[in-house]
Design a protein around this motif. Structure first.
Motif, mmCIF file in Angstrom:
data_model
loop_
_atom_site.group_PDB
_atom_site.id
_atom_site.type_symbol
_atom_site.label_atom_id
_atom_site.label_comp_id
_atom_site.label_asym_id
_atom_site.label_seq_id
_atom_site.Cartn_x
_atom_site.Cartn_y
_atom_site.Cartn_z
ATOM 1 N N ILE A 1 0.868 -1.189 0.000
ATOM 2 C CA ILE A 1 0.000 0.000 0.000
ATOM 3 C C ILE A 1 0.893 1.224 0.000
ATOM 4 O O ILE A 1 1.748 1.374 0.879
ATOM 5 C CB ILE A 1 -0.909 -0.033 1.260
ATOM 6 N N GLU A 2 0.708 2.118 -1.010
ATOM 7 C CA GLU A 2 1.623 3.259 -1.104
ATOM 8 C C GLU A 2 0.990 4.432 -1.847
ATOM 9 O O GLU A 2 -0.160 4.360 -2.290
ATOM 10 C CB GLU A 2 2.926 2.823 -1.800
ATOM 11 N N ASN A 3 1.771 5.522 -1.948
ATOM 12 C CA ASN A 3 1.420 6.685 -2.763
ATOM 13 C C ASN A 3 0.083 7.324 -2.367
ATOM 14 O O ASN A 3 -0.805 7.485 -3.184
ATOM 15 C CB ASN A 3 1.434 6.296 -4.256
ATOM 16 N N MET A 4 -0.046 7.686 -1.084
ATOM 17 C CA MET A 4 -1.239 8.381 -0.591
ATOM 18 C C MET A 4 -2.510 7.547 -0.721
ATOM 19 O O MET A 4 -3.564 8.053 -1.058
ATOM 20 C CB MET A 4 -1.452 9.723 -1.321
ATOM 21 N N THR A 5 -2.376 6.264 -0.475
ATOM 22 C CA THR A 5 -3.578 5.431 -0.336
ATOM 23 C C THR A 5 -4.255 5.798 0.981
ATOM 24 O O THR A 5 -3.581 5.974 1.997
ATOM 25 C CB THR A 5 -3.208 3.935 -0.339
ATOM 26 N N THR B 1 -2.047 -1.446 -3.814
ATOM 27 C CA THR B 1 -2.830 -0.241 -4.056
ATOM 28 C C THR B 1 -1.927 0.982 -4.160
ATOM 29 O O THR B 1 -1.151 1.287 -3.268
ATOM 30 C CB THR B 1 -3.981 -0.035 -3.036
ATOM 31 N N ASN B 2 -2.041 1.657 -5.291
ATOM 32 C CA ASN B 2 -1.232 2.820 -5.635
ATOM 33 C C ASN B 2 -2.142 4.058 -5.612
ATOM 34 O O ASN B 2 -2.788 4.385 -6.602
ATOM 35 C CB ASN B 2 -0.628 2.591 -7.033
ATOM 36 N N GLY B 3 -2.226 4.684 -4.431
ATOM 37 C CA GLY B 3 -3.024 5.912 -4.342
ATOM 38 C C GLY B 3 -4.526 5.681 -4.344
ATOM 39 O O GLY B 3 -5.292 6.581 -4.688
ATOM 40 N N GLY B 4 -4.961 4.501 -3.964
ATOM 41 C CA GLY B 4 -6.406 4.247 -3.891
ATOM 42 C C GLY B 4 -7.028 4.968 -2.698
ATOM 43 O O GLY B 4 -6.443 5.021 -1.623
ATOM 44 N N VAL B 5 -8.206 5.554 -2.917
ATOM 45 C CA VAL B 5 -8.963 6.172 -1.826
ATOM 46 C C VAL B 5 -10.218 5.321 -1.659
ATOM 47 O O VAL B 5 -11.089 5.297 -2.537
ATOM 48 C CB VAL B 5 -9.323 7.636 -2.154
ATOM 49 N N VAL B 6 -10.281 4.572 -0.551
ATOM 50 C CA VAL B 6 -11.302 3.531 -0.408
ATOM 51 C C VAL B 6 -12.301 3.920 0.674
ATOM 52 O O VAL B 6 -11.926 4.179 1.822
ATOM 53 C CB VAL B 6 -10.646 2.173 -0.064
ATOM 54 N N PRO C 1 -4.061 5.936 -8.983
ATOM 55 C CA PRO C 1 -4.909 6.606 -7.986
ATOM 56 C C PRO C 1 -6.369 6.722 -8.445
ATOM 57 O O PRO C 1 -6.652 7.231 -9.537
ATOM 58 C CB PRO C 1 -4.258 8.000 -7.861
ATOM 59 N N GLU C 2 -7.274 6.201 -7.646
ATOM 60 C CA GLU C 2 -8.704 6.309 -7.948
ATOM 61 C C GLU C 2 -9.509 6.141 -6.663
ATOM 62 O O GLU C 2 -8.995 5.656 -5.656
ATOM 63 C CB GLU C 2 -9.118 5.262 -8.974
#
Length: 361
Positions: A321-325, A339-344, A357-358
């Motif tokens: 998990i990385e990049n502002m997840t 997860t690369n920047g996922g906002v869950v 990122p999504e």
């Protein structure tokens, strides 16, 4: 003394965390953001804190009732029925702030994290005889902000320049004020900006002064700044009281671990990590520049960096998990998922990788 904290609205910039809790109750370095401020106010003799709020006041008050008793401080709400900007809430809370003593009161933006040098602020405010004192902080890129132009020796504020095209100074409003009750006579009960309408008028009467904030400052109202703010906070904590930071062969740099968290063998944790109460970190986990909130379970050999893991979430074995997840509350990431920047959003299960990122609804 009294204080008003501008809590405001929905905290959209920190979603999905603010879908579970109002923004001031989101954990920062293992305790709700607002508690950092309330504790610092209590230390300088504030006896009553008023929260200016327009969203879910009952959640705030129910949560803070425990802290009222522990800290011996009164916490009340002043609820807006319509957004009143940054000055209108002061007019609305007038009766709660004015007690006839003539004492100044604090006003704080709830997103601001610093060392809160309130004792110095009180001393400076009483020394200059003006009507209001604002704290300012130095920034590298003043063109992105409203700049405070002030006399260096006396601290008297001359003017404000919004997003200057040419260099006029590098000090910006830090969102921490000490105001005499007379300031309330300048504010009408309507949507008003304290920064753009009230302060310039006080400055034109030569009654506004500024004090440069020592130490760090960060508005942690959005994820990237939250992570930066954590680094600055932990760095400051090391200078003030190293015994609160974790130590050991598996710790790199500044790390805050709650005493009830359990950490397995062969982990590498840090720098700039906060691990909350009741967390379980299994063997071989790698954590850096991240916050792991209360009740999170991280399974073997997972790797997390530059991310925020919300309350009671689970991260599977060998997951990365990385990049502002940002995982909301109760999110479950499967084994070997990336997860690369996922906002869950809260209460989701992630079974396949998020490659760019999504937002996962």
């Amino acid at each position: 003394m009294k204080a008003l904290i501008l809590v405001g609205g929905f905290g959209t910039r920190l979603r999905p965390l603010t879908l579970s809790f109002p923004k001031p109750l989101v954990d920062f370095a293992n305790k709700p953001m607002i508690l950092h401020q309330i504790e610092a106010l209590k230390e300088v003799g504030v006896t009553e804190v008023v929260l200016a709020i327009n969203y879910r006041p009952e959640v705030m008050l129910n949560f803070l009732k425990d802290f009222e008793d522990k800290l011996g401080i009164t916490i009340t709400c002043s609820q807006e029925t319509e957004p009143l900007g940054t000055a209108g809430p002061l007019a609305l809370a007038r009766d709660k702030l004015v007690d006839g003593s003539g004492e100044p009161f604090f006003v704080l933006n709830s997103d601001v994290i610093s060392e809160y040098p309130f004792a110095e602020l009180i001393k400076f405010h009483k020394s200059h005889g003006g009507e209001a004192t604002i704290m300012v902080t130095k920034v590298d890129e003043p063109s992105k902000y409203g700049v405070v132009v002030m006399e260096e020796v006396t601290g008297m504020v001359e003017k404000f320049v919004e997003k200057p095209k040419i260099f006029v100074g590098n000090k910006i409003n830090a969102g921490i004020y000490l105001l005499n009750p007379s300031v309330l006579d300048r504010i009408e009960l309507k949507p008003t900006s304290i920064e753009k309408e009230v302060f310039p008028r006080i400055a034109s009467d030569a009654k506004l002064f500024a004090l440069v904030l020592p130490g760090f400052w960060m508005d942690v109202g959005q994820p990237r700044d939250y992570i930066t703010g954590l680094r600055l906070y932990l760095d400051s904590l090391r200078k003030r009281s190293t015994n609160r930071l974790a130590t050991g062969a598996h710790i790199v740099g500044n790390v805050l671990v709650h005493k009830s968290a359990k950490i397995g063998e062969g982990c590498l944790i840090g720098p700039d990590v906060a691990i909350g109460p009741g967390c379980v970190v299994e063997d071989g986990v790698r954590l850096s520049r991240c916050t792991v909130m209360r009740g999170v379970h991280i399974k073997k050999h997972a790797c997390i960096s530059n991310s925020i893991i919300g309350w009671h979430s689970t991260v599977g074995q060998w997951a990365r998990i990385e990049n502002m997840t940002i995982l909301g509350e109760d999110v479950h990431v499967g084994d070997e998922v990336y997860t690369n920047g996922g906002v869950v959003l809260p209460h989701k299960e992630i079974k396949s990788s998020i490659l760019k990122p999504e937002i996962v609804m």
